[in-house]
Design an enzyme around this catalytic site. Structure first.
Site, PDB file in Angstrom:
ATOM      1  CG  ASP A 188      31.134 -31.937  34.683  1.00 53.43           C
ATOM      2  OD1 ASP A 188      32.151 -31.265  34.449  1.00 53.43           O
ATOM      3  OD2 ASP A 188      30.354 -31.672  35.606  1.00 53.43           O
ATOM      4  CD  GLU A 355      37.250 -30.766  39.054  1.00 55.13           C
ATOM      5  OE1 GLU A 355      36.749 -30.704  40.198  1.00 55.13           O
ATOM      6  OE2 GLU A 355      37.010 -29.922  38.167  1.00 55.13           O
TER       7      GLU A 355
END
Length: 466
Positions: A188, A355
């Site tokens: 991420d 997401e």
């Protein structure tokens, strides 16, 4: 385009001191990156793995390629503690102890494995050497005995100190282009530019159920050589409402300060995820929880999960917060960067969205990007849309980054984008992938590639590189 050589990373030469019960103080700092470990009292013999077991064997320039590979490890932040170290093999496994025998195994991500695969550095028996004490058995050290590697109880003798001391030297393995931009398991990644320098803020990975608790910061001037600035926020001591699930950090600058937006939750009880914001006077922290409570509470908005925050600041100085898994939301932030009018939050979910929303602007056009599918799937990928404002409306343009199986690259997603330093139209995309070659949805690594545009403003497909 290749941006980096193998694991080019510099480290901050500051080591935290950790005092172990019934053991010595762990205060030695090790270099992060590819290294081989040579025995102090058996010159020419190196730590290696053979048939899964840790050994001390001779290695020379005429040794087979496989022998040199087996005697090369990547030193990374400890899986159980960032103040200690773990040793990853070229096949993605980790050196760990089991029944006091040293071996290499795939990272399962659970707490027991992480502790077994973490070692704290202690000054060795001779200048420049290092001894490695077990994280979860601090009175024991890695030691060679009959050229096998064991975890033995420390003995205050010259023989034991020599048998348990090693020199970290240049890696035996031949140079290869394979490797993440920063060594170790990180996911991420949020890539940003502050004050003429790149900053990288990833999720610390390698935990079952993504149960990490802390964030680190790295910085660079060239996207090749990175400085590790250590832990900048730890949910355990620093966040009163979260002690688990330190996910997807993103940092924005405003008001002469830096704001870290993050996802967090509790390890027990109500484990629902919430969004927080922390503040610091420097992009490398330390950050402190700005509110003492979540910025976005679990259940505050119906539908979706409150994770993956991202902030985009437009040319007029107005900042927007984006977040959500399953449902994408956006809202204008107030000038304080720590509050917003909840009645103005809107759903901006594009087709295929799962997401990791990310917004940027180029040549007057706004780009909304996101990740599709599940991060545990090799089909995790990045798609995008364009629109006339930070809030859309958005027109889907398609998938721009996805797996490349012929190169062993899987699960490419949860990205960020930044304009290059000193360039008006050079762009880079940071993202994670399954660690090559043995990674999965909780064992991921961070990488960076170039991102280019067509004349009409659409993004050319990004070909992920090793």
């Amino acid at each position: 385009m290749r941006l980096r050589p193998l694991l080019a990373l510099s480290v901050v030469a500051i080591a935290a001191s950790v005092v172990a019960v019934d053991g010595p103080a762990h205060a030695a700092a090790l270099p992060i990156g590819a290294r081989s470990l040579e025995s102090v009292n058996q010159a020419g013999r190196y730590v290696r793995h053979l048939d899964g077991l840790g050994r001390l064997d001779p290695v020379t320039s005429t040794s087979t390629n496989q022998t040199r590979l087996d005697a090369t490890f990547t030193v990374v932040n400890g899986l159980a503690s960032p103040t200690c170290y773990s040793f990853q093999t070229r096949t993605g496994t980790f050196l760990r102890h089991r029944d006091y025998r040293l071996r290499v195994d795939p990272n399962t991500g659970d707490a027991a494995f992480r502790a077994d695969a973490t070692f704290c550095a202690v000054d060795g028996s001779v200048s420049g050497s290092t001894a490695l004490a077990s994280y979860n058995y601090p009175a024991r050290r890695i030691r060679h005995r009959d050229f096998a590697l064991w975890l033995d109880t420390y003995q205050d003798t010259a023989e034991f100190r020599a048998d348990s001391s090693f020199r970290l030297v240049a890696p035996w393995a031949p140079v290869t282009t394979k490797g993440p931009v920063i060594p170790g398991l990180f996911a991420d990644p949020h890539l940003a530019v502050f004050n003429g320098r790149y900053y990288l803020y990833p999720t610390t990975d390698g935990y079952a159920s993504w149960a990490g608790t802390y964030y680190k910061a790295f910085s660079s001037t060239d996207l090749v050589n990175w400085t590790d600035h250590g832990v900048i926020l730890d949910h355990g001591p620093d966040v009163s409402w979260a002690d688990d699930s330190a996910w997807a950090p993103a940092v924005a600058s405003a008001n002469g300060r830096y704001y870290l937006y993050f996802s967090g939750g509790a390890a027990s009880g109500n484990t629902a995820k919430q969004l927080g914001v922390a503040v610091a006077d420097s992009p490398i922290g330390p950050f402190r929880d700005a509110l003492g409570r979540p910025l976005v509470r679990s259940g505050q908005f119906s539908g979706g999960q409150a994770i993956d925050p991202m902030v985009f600041t437009d040319d007029d100085g107005q900042s927007y917060l984006y977040w959500g898994q399953g449902v994408a939301r956006a809202v204008r932030l107030n000038a304080d960067m720590t509050s917003f009018d909840a009645t103005q939050a809107r759903v901006v979910t594009p087709t295929g969205y799962n997401e990791a929303p990310f917004v940027f602007k180029r040549n007057g056009l706004y780009y909304f990007m996101w990740s599709e599918n599940d991060t545990r799937s090799e089909d995790y990928r990045v798609a995008y849309a364009t629109g006339p404002s930070p809030l859309g409306p958005w027109t889907r343009r398609g998938v721009v980054l996805q797996k490349r199986l012929e190169a062993g690259i899987k699960g490419t997603g949860h990205h960020s984008v930044v304009r290059g330093l000193g360039s008006s139209d050079t762009w880079h995309i940071a993202y994670h992938r399954f660690a090559v070659p043995a990674g999965n949805g909780t064992n991921r690594e961070t990488t960076i590639d170039r991102m280019e545009f067509n004349a009409d403003g659409t993004i050319r497909p990004v070909v992920p590189t090793l």
